[in-house]
Design a protein around this motif. Structure first.
Motif, PDB file in Angstrom:
ATOM      1  N   PRO A  70      32.896 -37.935  12.168  1.00 37.34           N
ATOM      2  CA  PRO A  70      33.204 -37.464  10.828  1.00 37.34           C
ATOM      3  C   PRO A  70      33.628 -38.574   9.874  1.00 37.34           C
ATOM      4  CG  PRO A  70      34.100 -35.973  12.444  1.00 37.34           C
ATOM      5  CD  PRO A  70      33.611 -37.190  13.185  1.00 37.34           C
ATOM      6  N   GLY A  71      33.878 -39.771  10.382  1.00 38.59           N
ATOM      7  CA  GLY A  71      34.053 -40.915   9.496  1.00 38.59           C
ATOM      8  C   GLY A  71      32.780 -41.174   8.716  1.00 38.59           C
ATOM      9  N   THR A  92      42.568 -53.995  13.377  1.00 39.36           N
ATOM     10  CA  THR A  92      41.631 -53.462  12.378  1.00 39.36           C
ATOM     11  C   THR A  92      42.398 -52.917  11.186  1.00 39.36           C
ATOM     12  OG1 THR A  92      41.575 -51.321  13.512  1.00 39.36           O
ATOM     13  CG2 THR A  92      39.847 -52.923  14.078  1.00 39.36           C
ATOM     14  N   ARG A 110      29.337 -45.848  14.039  1.00 35.85           N
ATOM     15  CA  ARG A 110      29.982 -46.370  12.827  1.00 35.85           C
ATOM     16  C   ARG A 110      30.000 -47.890  12.888  1.00 35.85           C
ATOM     17  NH1 ARG A 110      36.325 -45.062  11.740  1.00 35.85           N
ATOM     18  NH2 ARG A 110      36.603 -46.605  13.384  1.00 35.85           N
ATOM     19  N   PRO A 136      44.324 -41.965  14.399  1.00 29.58           N
ATOM     20  CA  PRO A 136      43.387 -42.269  13.324  1.00 29.58           C
ATOM     21  C   PRO A 136      44.040 -43.295  12.405  1.00 29.58           C
ATOM     22  CG  PRO A 136      44.583 -40.285  12.777  1.00 29.58           C
ATOM     23  CD  PRO A 136      45.144 -40.786  14.103  1.00 29.58           C
ATOM     24  N   SER A 149      37.349 -50.080  13.599  1.00 27.66           N
ATOM     25  CA  SER A 149      36.548 -50.513  14.740  1.00 27.66           C
ATOM     26  C   SER A 149      35.104 -50.017  14.637  1.00 27.66           C
ATOM     27  CB  SER A 149      37.182 -49.978  16.036  1.00 27.66           C
ATOM     28  OG  SER A 149      37.220 -48.561  16.014  1.00 27.66           O
ATOM     29  N   ARG A 194      39.784 -46.949  23.003  1.00 21.99           N
ATOM     30  CA  ARG A 194      39.835 -48.324  22.507  1.00 21.99           C
ATOM     31  C   ARG A 194      41.095 -49.003  23.016  1.00 21.99           C
ATOM     32  NH1 ARG A 194      40.617 -51.946  18.049  1.00 21.99           N
ATOM     33  NH2 ARG A 194      42.108 -50.991  16.625  1.00 21.99           N
ATOM     34  N   HIS A 218      43.984 -44.620  22.090  1.00 22.09           N
ATOM     35  CA  HIS A 218      44.236 -46.041  22.351  1.00 22.09           C
ATOM     36  C   HIS A 218      44.932 -46.177  23.691  1.00 22.09           C
ATOM     37  CE1 HIS A 218      43.661 -45.646  18.055  1.00 22.09           C
ATOM     38  NE2 HIS A 218      43.440 -46.946  17.965  1.00 22.09           N
ATOM     39  N   THR A 259      33.350 -35.335  25.015  1.00 18.48           N
ATOM     40  CA  THR A 259      33.451 -36.796  24.982  1.00 18.48           C
ATOM     41  C   THR A 259      34.832 -37.212  24.495  1.00 18.48           C
ATOM     42  OG1 THR A 259      32.523 -36.755  22.757  1.00 18.48           O
ATOM     43  CG2 THR A 259      30.984 -37.176  24.568  1.00 18.48           C
TER      44      THR A 259
HETATM   45  O1  TXA Z   1      39.921 -49.257  13.901  1.00 20.66           O
HETATM   46  C1  TXA Z   1      39.988 -48.063  14.130  1.00 20.66           C
HETATM   47  O2  TXA Z   1      39.094 -47.437  14.712  1.00 20.66           O
HETATM   48  C2  TXA Z   1      41.248 -47.337  13.664  1.00 20.66           C
HETATM   49  C3  TXA Z   1      42.442 -47.907  14.447  1.00 20.66           C
HETATM   50  C4  TXA Z   1      43.719 -47.178  14.141  1.00 20.66           C
HETATM   51  O3  TXA Z   1      42.153 -47.891  15.811  1.00 20.66           O
HETATM   52  N1  TXA Z   1      41.143 -45.924  13.849  1.00 20.66           N
HETATM   53  C5  TXA Z   1      40.287 -45.164  13.114  1.00 20.66           C
HETATM   54  O4  TXA Z   1      40.383 -43.831  13.411  1.00 20.66           O
HETATM   55  O5  TXA Z   1      39.536 -45.595  12.273  1.00 20.66           O
HETATM   56  P1  TXA Z   1      39.744 -42.673  12.527  1.00 20.66           P
HETATM   57  O6  TXA Z   1      40.267 -41.397  13.096  1.00 20.66           O
HETATM   58  O7  TXA Z   1      40.018 -42.910  11.097  1.00 20.66           O
HETATM   59  O8  TXA Z   1      38.259 -42.737  12.887  1.00 20.66           O
HETATM   60  C6  TXA Z   1      37.860 -42.400  14.184  1.00 20.66           C
HETATM   61  C7  TXA Z   1      36.431 -42.067  14.215  1.00 20.66           C
HETATM   62  C8  TXA Z   1      36.175 -40.765  13.507  1.00 20.66           C
HETATM   63  O9  TXA Z   1      35.058 -40.918  12.648  1.00 20.66           O
HETATM   64  C9  TXA Z   1      35.876 -39.824  14.649  1.00 20.66           C
HETATM   65  O10 TXA Z   1      35.027 -38.806  14.306  1.00 20.66           O
HETATM   66  C10 TXA Z   1      35.270 -40.761  15.692  1.00 20.66           C
HETATM   67  O11 TXA Z   1      36.059 -41.899  15.575  1.00 20.66           O
HETATM   68  N2  TXA Z   1      35.388 -40.210  17.036  1.00 20.66           N
HETATM   69  C11 TXA Z   1      36.469 -40.155  17.822  1.00 20.66           C
HETATM   70  N3  TXA Z   1      36.195 -39.528  18.989  1.00 20.66           N
HETATM   71  C12 TXA Z   1      34.893 -39.167  18.915  1.00 20.66           C
HETATM   72  C13 TXA Z   1      33.999 -38.464  19.775  1.00 20.66           C
HETATM   73  N4  TXA Z   1      34.395 -37.989  20.952  1.00 20.66           N
HETATM   74  N5  TXA Z   1      32.735 -38.285  19.352  1.00 20.66           N
HETATM   75  C14 TXA Z   1      32.324 -38.750  18.152  1.00 20.66           C
HETATM   76  N6  TXA Z   1      33.118 -39.412  17.303  1.00 20.66           N
HETATM   77  C15 TXA Z   1      34.385 -39.613  17.664  1.00 20.66           C
END
Ligand code: TXA
Ligand code: MG
Length: 319
Positions: free
Chosen positions: A225-226, A37, A197, A145, A183, A124, A69, A120
């Motif tokens: 929060p994304g 990704t 998302r 992230p 993703s 991935r 991951h 939670t």
């Molecule tokens: O493709 C991707 O997802 C990339 C690659 C590196 O794997 N990673 C990515 O991570 O986009 P990041 O941190 O930019 O976005 C992760 C998203 C965030 O919006 C975060 O809030 C959500 O995943 N997330 C992670 N754990 C969560 C949880 N327990 N509950 C709700 N949202 C969660």
């Protein structure tokens, strides 16, 4: 900074590159690595000290949970409680551009900080040989992230990581990311399956496996929060669904619709190609100093839903 040669597999990396990167992770350091990704900024997900370095490097608010991951389904099952639907999705799409949000399993090793204290965990298995080799060599979950400064466009090549995070980060260079957008995030909680998302795996493909529509109403309490309104932002302002170019604008086209556009995400109108080019082209137009980028309309189906989601956030008023 260690930057290794371009390669879409492991063949371009020095023989000890993966072991060296795993060693950096084991010592509590950060490693930027390619996934299918975008590039991730990884740390040992079991160590709060290591995870804290991610937040510091990104300049990210600490309450954002991170994706952990893992190398295998077995490793994922140690960290999260799989509902039958989560199991079907993981079997159909892992390794791949799907993140599952699951209740944390008793005895899971991902630290509270990586989950931002939530009950939670985001999990991935990425579909990239370098990411998988690193995860296998390290042997523990890697919280990662996207490897950009908070609020900026995700990096889809090693040079983008270096431009954002600078000389201190250890980078594994795997060339360009094939998918190009993050993703798709799906929460499988209490019997409900909901989209948090849109991303590199289309909603249509997920619904085909589930056999029913995904809940797409904005989730309360488990908001990713994304989803912050202004996110994924280039320096330039964005004007969406542009039918023509105004004076001083740089054009980002799709399917050859705009006259005099600087770049076309996909001259042939292919959404997968457009997703793969999206962030790199936004960065390129930014680098040329464009004040406003006019973007042609993108069909809102398949990966177009993820592209339009990112474009709307990039166009939103900056907070
Ligand atoms: O493709 C991707 O997802 C990339 C690659 C590196 O794997 N990673 C990515 O991570 O986009 P990041 O941190 O930019 O976005 C992760 C998203 C965030 O919006 C975060 O809030 C959500 O995943 N997330 C992670 N754990 C969560 C949880 N327990 N509950 C709700 N949202 C969660
Ligand atoms: Mg990100």
């Amino acid at each position: 900074m260690a930057v290794f040669p371009n390669s879409h597999d492991l063949s371009g990396l020095p023989p000890d590159a993966i072991a060296a990167a795993a060693h950096v992770l084991a010592a509590g350091g950060l490693v930027a690595f390619p996934t299918e990704t975008v590039y991730g900024l990884g740390a040992d997900a079991t160590s709060p000290e290591a995870v804290a370095k991610i937040y510091a490097a990104k300049g990210r608010p600490q309450f954002n949970p991170l994706i952990s991951h893992v190398f295998s389904l077995e490793a994922a099952e140690r960290e999260g409680l799989f509902t039958p639907e989560a199991r079907r999705l993981s079997e159909a799409f892992w390794p791949g551009p799907l993140t599952l949000i699951l209740p944390r399993a008793p005895g899971g090793t991902v630290c509270d900080l990586a989950c931002a204290g939530l009950a939670t965990v985001g999990l991935r298995i990425p579909a990239h040989p370098i990411a998988l080799a690193l995860l296998r060599a390290f042997g523990r979950p890697v919280a990662a992230p996207s490897a950009n400064r908070s609020g900026r466009i995700s990096p889809t090549q090693a040079a983008d990581v270096a431009a954002d995070l600078g000389a201190t980060v250890h980078i594994l260079d795997g060339g360009r990311c094939a998918v190009g957008v993050e993703s798709t995030i799906v929460a499988c909680l209490e019997g409900a399956v909901s989209l948090l998302r849109p991303g590199g795996l289309s909603v249509e493909a997920i619904e085909a496996v589930l056999g029913h529509p995904l809940d797409q109403t904005p989730a309360k309490g488990i908001q990713a929060p994304g989803m912050l309104a202004s996110h994924y932002a280039p320096n330039a302002a964005l004007r969406l669904n542009a039918a023509d170019l105004r004076a001083g604008e740089a054009g980002l086209d799709f399917g050859g619709a705009l006259a005099n556009a600087s770049l076309d995400l996909s001259p042939g109108g292919d959404l997968q190609e457009a997703a793969a080019n999206l962030y790199r082209y936004l960065r390129a137009l930014d680098a040329r100093g464009a004040k406003t980028i006019a973007v042609a309309a993108i069909p809102d189906k398949g990966l177009g839903a993820a592209i339009n989601d990112r474009l709307r956030r990039a166009a939103a008023p900056r907070g």
